[in-house]
Design a protein around this motif. Structure first.
Motif, PDB file in Angstrom:
ATOM      1  N   ILE A 785       0.846  -1.216   0.000  1.00 35.67           N
ATOM      2  CA  ILE A 785       0.000   0.000   0.000  1.00 35.67           C
ATOM      3  C   ILE A 785       0.868   1.248   0.000  1.00 35.67           C
ATOM      4  CG2 ILE A 785      -1.707   1.285   1.321  1.00 35.67           C
ATOM      5  CD1 ILE A 785      -2.771  -1.452   2.307  1.00 35.67           C
ATOM      6  N   VAL A 786       1.960   1.235   0.753  1.00 37.92           N
ATOM      7  CA  VAL A 786       2.867   2.384   0.766  1.00 37.92           C
ATOM      8  C   VAL A 786       3.420   2.643  -0.644  1.00 37.92           C
ATOM      9  CG1 VAL A 786       5.123   3.174   1.589  1.00 37.92           C
ATOM     10  CG2 VAL A 786       3.471   2.231   3.204  1.00 37.92           C
ATOM     11  N   ASN A 787       3.820   1.588  -1.323  1.00 37.51           N
ATOM     12  CA  ASN A 787       4.342   1.759  -2.684  1.00 37.51           C
ATOM     13  C   ASN A 787       3.299   2.363  -3.619  1.00 37.51           C
ATOM     14  OD1 ASN A 787       6.717   0.640  -1.812  1.00 37.51           O
ATOM     15  ND2 ASN A 787       6.482  -1.289  -2.911  1.00 37.51           N
ATOM     16  N   ILE A 788       2.033   1.920  -3.480  1.00 38.80           N
ATOM     17  CA  ILE A 788       0.979   2.464  -4.337  1.00 38.80           C
ATOM     18  C   ILE A 788       0.716   3.928  -4.002  1.00 38.80           C
ATOM     19  CG2 ILE A 788      -1.450   2.242  -4.975  1.00 38.80           C
ATOM     20  CD1 ILE A 788      -1.187  -0.766  -4.413  1.00 38.80           C
ATOM     21  N   LEU A 789       0.701   4.272  -2.691  1.00 36.91           N
ATOM     22  CA  LEU A 789       0.491   5.663  -2.285  1.00 36.91           C
ATOM     23  C   LEU A 789       1.631   6.556  -2.770  1.00 36.91           C
ATOM     24  CD1 LEU A 789      -0.852   5.153   1.362  1.00 36.91           C
ATOM     25  CD2 LEU A 789      -2.142   5.967  -0.622  1.00 36.91           C
ATOM     26  N   GLU A 790       2.867   6.071  -2.688  1.00 34.41           N
ATOM     27  CA  GLU A 790       3.990   6.869  -3.169  1.00 34.41           C
ATOM     28  C   GLU A 790       3.906   7.078  -4.674  1.00 34.41           C
ATOM     29  OE1 GLU A 790       7.415   4.794  -1.790  1.00 34.41           O
ATOM     30  OE2 GLU A 790       7.472   5.885   0.113  1.00 34.41           O
ATOM     31  N   ASN A 791       3.417   6.078  -5.385  1.00 31.08           N
ATOM     32  CA  ASN A 791       3.220   6.239  -6.823  1.00 31.08           C
ATOM     33  C   ASN A 791       2.161   7.306  -7.094  1.00 31.08           C
ATOM     34  OD1 ASN A 791       3.684   4.944  -9.660  1.00 31.08           O
ATOM     35  ND2 ASN A 791       1.463   5.037  -9.431  1.00 31.08           N
ATOM     36  N   ARG A 831       0.895  -3.344 -18.615  1.00 31.91           N
ATOM     37  CA  ARG A 831       2.343  -3.505 -18.398  1.00 31.91           C
ATOM     38  C   ARG A 831       2.856  -2.626 -17.278  1.00 31.91           C
ATOM     39  NH1 ARG A 831       4.932  -2.567 -24.183  1.00 31.91           N
ATOM     40  NH2 ARG A 831       6.736  -3.467 -23.116  1.00 31.91           N
ATOM     41  N   ILE A 832       1.957  -1.921 -16.582  1.00 31.60           N
ATOM     42  CA  ILE A 832       2.401  -0.951 -15.591  1.00 31.60           C
ATOM     43  C   ILE A 832       3.059  -1.611 -14.380  1.00 31.60           C
ATOM     44  CG2 ILE A 832       0.287  -0.853 -14.211  1.00 31.60           C
ATOM     45  CD1 ILE A 832       2.469   2.111 -15.402  1.00 31.60           C
ATOM     46  N   PHE A 833       2.791  -2.927 -14.180  1.00 31.79           N
ATOM     47  CA  PHE A 833       3.369  -3.624 -13.039  1.00 31.79           C
ATOM     48  C   PHE A 833       4.687  -4.320 -13.369  1.00 31.79           C
ATOM     49  CE2 PHE A 833      -1.213  -3.498 -12.175  1.00 31.79           C
ATOM     50  CZ  PHE A 833      -1.213  -2.879 -10.930  1.00 31.79           C
ATOM     51  N   GLY A 858       8.183   0.206  -7.579  1.00 33.94           N
ATOM     52  CA  GLY A 858       7.159   0.224  -6.543  1.00 33.94           C
ATOM     53  C   GLY A 858       5.963  -0.631  -6.872  1.00 33.94           C
ATOM     54  N   LEU A 859       5.360  -0.436  -8.038  1.00 30.94           N
ATOM     55  CA  LEU A 859       4.174  -1.207  -8.401  1.00 30.94           C
ATOM     56  C   LEU A 859       4.513  -2.662  -8.666  1.00 30.94           C
ATOM     57  CD1 LEU A 859       2.224   1.268 -10.711  1.00 30.94           C
ATOM     58  CD2 LEU A 859       1.869   0.775  -8.292  1.00 30.94           C
ATOM     59  N   SER A 860       5.708  -2.933  -9.201  1.00 32.70           N
ATOM     60  CA  SER A 860       6.104  -4.320  -9.422  1.00 32.70           C
ATOM     61  C   SER A 860       6.232  -5.056  -8.089  1.00 32.70           C
ATOM     62  CB  SER A 860       7.426  -4.366 -10.179  1.00 32.70           C
ATOM     63  OG  SER A 860       7.839  -5.693 -10.392  1.00 32.70           O
ATOM     64  N   ILE A 861       6.801  -4.380  -7.084  1.00 32.48           N
ATOM     65  CA  ILE A 861       6.920  -4.996  -5.751  1.00 32.48           C
ATOM     66  C   ILE A 861       5.544  -5.172  -5.137  1.00 32.48           C
ATOM     67  CG2 ILE A 861       7.785  -4.595  -3.421  1.00 32.48           C
ATOM     68  CD1 ILE A 861      10.199  -3.217  -4.728  1.00 32.48           C
ATOM     69  N   ALA A 862       4.671  -4.170  -5.289  1.00 37.38           N
ATOM     70  CA  ALA A 862       3.307  -4.298  -4.760  1.00 37.38           C
ATOM     71  C   ALA A 862       2.607  -5.502  -5.373  1.00 37.38           C
ATOM     72  CB  ALA A 862       2.530  -3.015  -5.041  1.00 37.38           C
ATOM     73  N   LYS A 863       2.802  -5.717  -6.672  1.00 34.44           N
ATOM     74  CA  LYS A 863       2.194  -6.873  -7.333  1.00 34.44           C
ATOM     75  C   LYS A 863       2.764  -8.178  -6.772  1.00 34.44           C
ATOM     76  CE  LYS A 863       1.424  -8.771 -11.999  1.00 34.44           C
ATOM     77  NZ  LYS A 863       2.012 -10.093 -11.837  1.00 34.44           N
ATOM     78  N   GLY A 864       4.083  -8.226  -6.616  1.00 35.28           N
ATOM     79  CA  GLY A 864       4.702  -9.432  -6.086  1.00 35.28           C
ATOM     80  C   GLY A 864       4.242  -9.754  -4.682  1.00 35.28           C
ATOM     81  N   PHE A 865       4.172  -8.731  -3.818  1.00 32.49           N
ATOM     82  CA  PHE A 865       3.731  -8.959  -2.432  1.00 32.49           C
ATOM     83  C   PHE A 865       2.279  -9.407  -2.396  1.00 32.49           C
ATOM     84  CE2 PHE A 865       6.989  -5.955  -0.205  1.00 32.49           C
ATOM     85  CZ  PHE A 865       7.984  -6.849  -0.532  1.00 32.49           C
ATOM     86  N   THR A 866       1.426  -8.762  -3.195  1.00 33.30           N
ATOM     87  CA  THR A 866      -0.001  -9.105  -3.200  1.00 33.30           C
ATOM     88  C   THR A 866      -0.219 -10.542  -3.660  1.00 33.30           C
ATOM     89  OG1 THR A 866      -0.561  -6.797  -3.642  1.00 33.30           O
ATOM     90  CG2 THR A 866      -2.254  -8.440  -4.102  1.00 33.30           C
ATOM     91  N   GLU A 867       0.444 -10.935  -4.767  1.00 35.41           N
ATOM     92  CA  GLU A 867       0.266 -12.294  -5.269  1.00 35.41           C
ATOM     93  C   GLU A 867       0.871 -13.318  -4.337  1.00 35.41           C
ATOM     94  OE1 GLU A 867       1.919 -12.167  -9.170  1.00 35.41           O
ATOM     95  OE2 GLU A 867       0.135 -11.235 -10.065  1.00 35.41           O
ATOM     96  N   GLY A 871      -3.475 -12.724  -3.201  1.00 34.07           N
ATOM     97  CA  GLY A 871      -4.386 -11.704  -3.691  1.00 34.07           C
ATOM     98  C   GLY A 871      -4.145 -11.365  -5.145  1.00 34.07           C
ATOM     99  N   ARG A 872      -4.888 -10.372  -5.631  1.00 36.32           N
ATOM    100  CA  ARG A 872      -4.767  -9.894  -7.001  1.00 36.32           C
ATOM    101  C   ARG A 872      -4.658  -8.387  -7.006  1.00 36.32           C
ATOM    102  NH1 ARG A 872     -10.029 -12.010  -9.694  1.00 36.32           N
ATOM    103  NH2 ARG A 872     -10.795 -11.399  -7.620  1.00 36.32           N
ATOM    104  N   ILE A 873      -3.988  -7.869  -8.022  1.00 31.45           N
ATOM    105  CA  ILE A 873      -3.821  -6.428  -8.150  1.00 31.45           C
ATOM    106  C   ILE A 873      -4.082  -6.050  -9.598  1.00 31.45           C
ATOM    107  CG2 ILE A 873      -1.340  -6.556  -8.603  1.00 31.45           C
ATOM    108  CD1 ILE A 873      -1.045  -3.956  -6.969  1.00 31.45           C
ATOM    109  N   ALA A 874      -4.700  -4.887  -9.811  1.00 33.96           N
ATOM    110  CA  ALA A 874      -5.027  -4.431 -11.151  1.00 33.96           C
ATOM    111  C   ALA A 874      -5.040  -2.913 -11.175  1.00 33.96           C
ATOM    112  CB  ALA A 874      -6.379  -4.990 -11.598  1.00 33.96           C
TER     113      ALA A 874
END
Length: 902
Positions: A785-791, A831-833, A858-867, A871-874
């Motif tokens: 969530i921090v990575n997404i907020l920073e983005n 491709r944003i992740f 940031g978003l790539s790490i958020a995707k990796g942590f979520t999966e 979970g799923r991220i989009a």
């Protein structure tokens, strides 16, 4: 072809010419050694073309310090070279992209065989020239004869110099023009002494070693021969394109005709001697197969196969022709290939062949045109035991008894029917009944059974139904004519049936061969690895050869068995020596060859498009015929390409992995060079200012500098943390823990961490009063969530809003984070992740947002942590008026909520 039919152009030659349309023309200045003046002549001719108004440019020229050569470049446009770094040195290489952009009508490119520096588009300069020709640019180039691939070993034996830079012979053969730049050895040595070839000690060393008179004489002969050979090929192609019938005796070409008799090998050796007498003329050994008269003798096929192998060992080309008309088939091939000499065996022609016009010798004498005929007397026949196998007997009562029994039965049936008609009818033509029985017998069982049936029919018809009855005496002269018709029908129908049967058998064999090749091709094309392709090849070749087959592949410069059928066998020392010879020399070895013929295996090199891929061995089998040999060789050719393709596929996968690794490394270095050095520079600058001028600075300035140090240090810490997190994800070292978590608490903790970086942006929370807990790792979720907020902060302009919401459906708890940034282009949403993915900045983005957008992790790490938490991220963009981005995280519930409770 009938004599009065006009000659037609060869379709293959016309097709080859059509493929050259739009392609540039290649001219090669060929010389025997350095210093003969190839570059000088090329530049001189280029200046003449420039004076004629042709657009001429010099792509690359090597003057080697020769002033007279350098002077010729004046007035010509010399294109600049490009520098390439290699092992700490800067090498200047030909700029192919600049040449393609400049696109002159004629480009001069020196040193055709030059090896480009690593990092160039192509490994060899002749590859560059091929690309230029494909682009429609005419190219002139220079080449020394010792750089031809086929002459490397010969040059090494003559001069003691191993040439490393080579050009395939096929490239030179495809040249449109060849100009030989020639000097006598004495003149070239004088140029060497005068310093016009090499300078100083290099010239002295070259004069003692490479530039010996005998070496130069041998190289000169090779250059002249190779040029003559290429010109002869061009003449033949021109004749084919124009439909011109040969021969044109501009160069001698020899055709040796062999049959399946014991003198076939003697004819091949005679052809070799004739080629030597004609200054090593090109020669071809040909055998003609006639579909209307296929050979049933297995020894004939073996003799032909052995003779063709001997021809290839002696340096001839071999070909198997097919045609019912033997003279016309031979003459058609001779006319197409400009054959000037035809060699054939001398044998006495039978009278019926001469009368019927079936004599090959007489037909060739009458219709050969300008080709000379050489008749070779019976030489020493083959003494090989296998060749001495007697042909099958032409007549065998036991073998043919079904046909004779059928003929007897048909004649008995004809007699019975004739008795019935003779008694109960008058005027019946009983001869037709017997004729029908003969015809049926001939159609079913061929010539011998039909003749036997006709003889029996003549006897019974004459004995029972012709006057005087019950006597073999012929009462009327007309009956003789009837009996002659019986025999003629028997002979014609039997002969035709035999021809049809033989052709059907041959067609069946060829259909079986095509089916086998198709099956092998399908299985080989489906092989994904070299080992799979080798195993398929071994199985298919074993089935075709009727014996054991072994495929050996290179492994660390050693040849090891990789597959076999019915299984991998252990070869003895002699067989392994033959296999290594086939691998190292690129030629067949073992049984039936001139190398280690005593071993019980024959080994062929598996030669693909790029080179040798392995070796295949087939165990010797006495009953194997020439057709099986050709089938095996055809399968080995297919297998070589399949093994090479599998090797290339594996190399492609490896190269793709290396490219991905290089791309990741390059992106990482770019990130480090920009995103890490920028905060470091700020920290160092602020700290230096405080150290040097701290006492004289105002308190608010010092506070601002300290704040900058803290912010940039935190920023640097985030980057390092992102890199470490990505390393954990890539390496599979990420460990997750699972506990019941209230997503609202995690969101509040994440917002608190980024609160200071919001500045003028407004963050709005939208949390329900109650929210189902989910099982996840709170630390990983908070970091995502921090990575997404920073983005969102990085791409949202000052004064914009950021909305953080949480809600749930029956199966999931969903987190939505919206920003009012410029949005993501539709093509980039999926491709944003990706790692190091950054959307190009629109021109209206503020500088601060550009500076703070981060390393693209940031978003790539958020995707990796979520999966990793299940979970799923989009991403959804744009949200309104072409702006805004929403990132959604969906976490599954342990137990789905009933719809009435939502």
């Amino acid at each position: 072809m009938p004599l009065d039919e006009p000659a037609r152009p060869d379709p293959d030659a016309l097709l080859a010419e059509a493929k050259r349309q739009g392609r540039g023309r290649l001219k090669v200045y060929l010389g025997m050694a350095p210093g003969v003046g190839k570059t000088y002549e090329m530049l001189t001719s280029g200046k003449r073309r420039l004076a004629e108004g042709v657009d001429v440019a010099v792509g690359v020229v090597e003057t080697h310090g020769r002033k007279d050569t350098e002077a010729l470049t004046e007035g010509l446009e010399v294109m600049p070279r490009i520098p390439i770094e290699y092992r700490g040195r800067q090498l200047m290489e030909f700029d192919i992209d600049g040449a393609l952009k400049r696109r002159p009508k004629l480009l001069l490119v020196d040193e055709f065989a030059h090896s480009n520096a690593p990092g160039s588009r192509h490994p060899k300069r002749w590859h560059d020239v091929e690309e230029l020709l494909d682009a429609g640019i005419d190219v002139w180039t220079t080449l020394n004869v010792q750089h031809l691939e086929s002459l490397v070993d010969v040059v090494w034996k003559i001069t003691g110099v191993r040439v490393r830079e080579t050009v395939p012979d096929s490239v030179l053969s495809a040249a449109d023009e060849i100009e030989v730049v020639d000097l006598t050895p004495e003149e070239l040595r004088e140029r060497l002494k005068a310093g016009k070839v090499y300078m100083g000690e290099t010239a002295q060393t070259a004069a003692v070693n490479f530039f010996k008179p005998e070496n130069l004489t041998a190289l000169r002969e090779m250059a002249l021969r190779r040029a003559a050979q290429t010109i002869d090929d061009q003449l033949t192609q021109a004749m084919r394109r124009g439909g011109i019938e040969g021969p044109w005796a501009a160069g001698e070409r020899i055709l040796v005709l062999i049959a399946g008799d014991p003198t076939a090998s003697a004819l091949v050796r005679a052809g070799r001697r004739l080629a030597d007498l004609m200054q090593d003329a090109r020669w071809t050994v040909a055998h003609v197969e006639r579909p209307n008269r296929p050979s049933r003798d297995p020894a004939t096929g073996r003799r032909v196969a052995e003779a063709l192998k001997l021809a290839e060992q002696l340096g001839a080309a071999s070909v198997v022709l097919t045609g019912d008309d033997l003279p016309e088939t031979v003459l058609a091939y001779a006319r197409r290939n400009n054959i000037t000499q035809i060699v054939m065996g001398k044998s006495p022609d039978k009278l019926w062949r001469i009368v019927a016009g079936r004599s090959l010798a007489r037909a060739l004498l009458q219709r050969s045109g300008g080709a000379a005929l050489h008749f070779v007397g019976g030489g020493a026949p083959d003494t090989d035991n296998r060749m001495a196998t007697p042909p099958p007997p032409r007549f065998s009562l036991l073998r043919d008894w079904p046909g004779y029994a059928w003929g007897l039965g048909m004649v008995v049936v004809a007699n019975g029917l004739a008795f019935f008609l003779d008694r109960y009818s008058t005027g019946a033509d009983l001869a037709m009944i017997f004729l029908a029985s003969i015809l049926i017998t001939g159609l079913v069982f061929g010539l011998r059974a039909a003749v036997a049936a006709s003889a029996l029919a003549i006897l019974t018809y004459n004995f029972f139904f012709l006057e005087p009855r019950f006597s073999l005496q012929i009462g009327h002269a007309a009956d003789v004519f009837t009996f002659a018709i019986f025999l003629a029908v028997a002979a014609v129908t039997g002969w035709l049936t035999g021809r049809v049967r033989d052709q059907a058998r041959l067609s069946s064999q060829r259909a079986a061969a095509v089916t086998a090749l198709l099956a092998a091709s399908r299985r080989l094309s489906g092989a994904n690895t070299q080992e799979d392709a080798a195993q398929v090849l071994a199985e298919q070749a074993s089935a075709a050869a009727g014996g054991r087959t072994l495929v050996l592949l290179p492994n660390d410069e050693e040849l090891v068995p990789a597959a076999g059928a019915p299984g991998i066998v252990t070869l003895n020392a002699g067989a392994m020596a033959a296999a290594r010879w086939a691998w190292e020399k690129g030629e067949a070895a073992g049984a039936g060859t001139g190398t280690l013929p005593q071993v019980g295996w024959t080994f062929w090199p598996l030669v693909g498009v790029r080179g040798r891929a392995g070796v295949a061995g087939v165990e010797v089998h006495e009953s194997r015929g020439a057709d099986q040999e050709r089938m095996v060789e055809a399968m080995l050719d297919q297998g070589a390409v399949a093994i090479e393709r599998a090797e290339l596929a594996a190399a492609t996968v490896e190269n793709a992995a290396l490219r991905r690794s290089d791309k990741l490394r390059a992106a990482l270095l770019n990130s480090i060079s920009h995103d890490l050095r920028t905060p470091l520079a700020t920290v160092m600058g602020s700290a230096t200012t405080l150290i040097d001028y701290g006492k004289s600075l105002k308190p608010e300035v010092r506070a601002d500098l300290l704040l900058s140090i803290r912010e940039e240090a935190e920023r640097l810490n985030r980057y390092v943390g992102d890199l470490l997190d990505m390393t954990r994800l890539e390496g599979g070292a990420l460990k997750t823990r699972s506990e019941l978590v209230d997503v609202r608490e995690v969101l509040s903790a994440a917002i608190k961490r980024v609160d200071r970086r919001l500045e003028t942006r407004k963050l709005t929370r939208d949390f329900p009063a109650a929210l189902t807990s989910v099982e996840c790792d709170p630390g990983l979720l908070e970091q995502a969530i921090v990575n997404i907020l920073e983005n969102a902060i990085a791409y949202g302009p000052d004064g914009s809003g950021i909305d953080v919401a949480a809600y749930e459906d029956r199966a999931n708890v969903v987190i939505a984070i919206d920003d009012e940034g410029p949005g993501i282009p539709q093509a980039e949403v999926e491709r944003i992740f990706e790692k190091f993915r950054r959307v190009e900045e629109p021109s209206d983005r503020v500088p601060r947002a550009v500076r703070s957008k981060g390393a693209g992790l940031g978003l790539s790490i958020a995707k990796g942590f979520t999966e990793a938490m299940g979970g799923r991220i989009a991403a959804v963009s744009p949200l309104a008026e072409g702006r805004g981005t929403r990132i959604l995280i969906s976490l599954p519930k342990s137990v789905a909520t009933h719809r009435l409770l939502l």
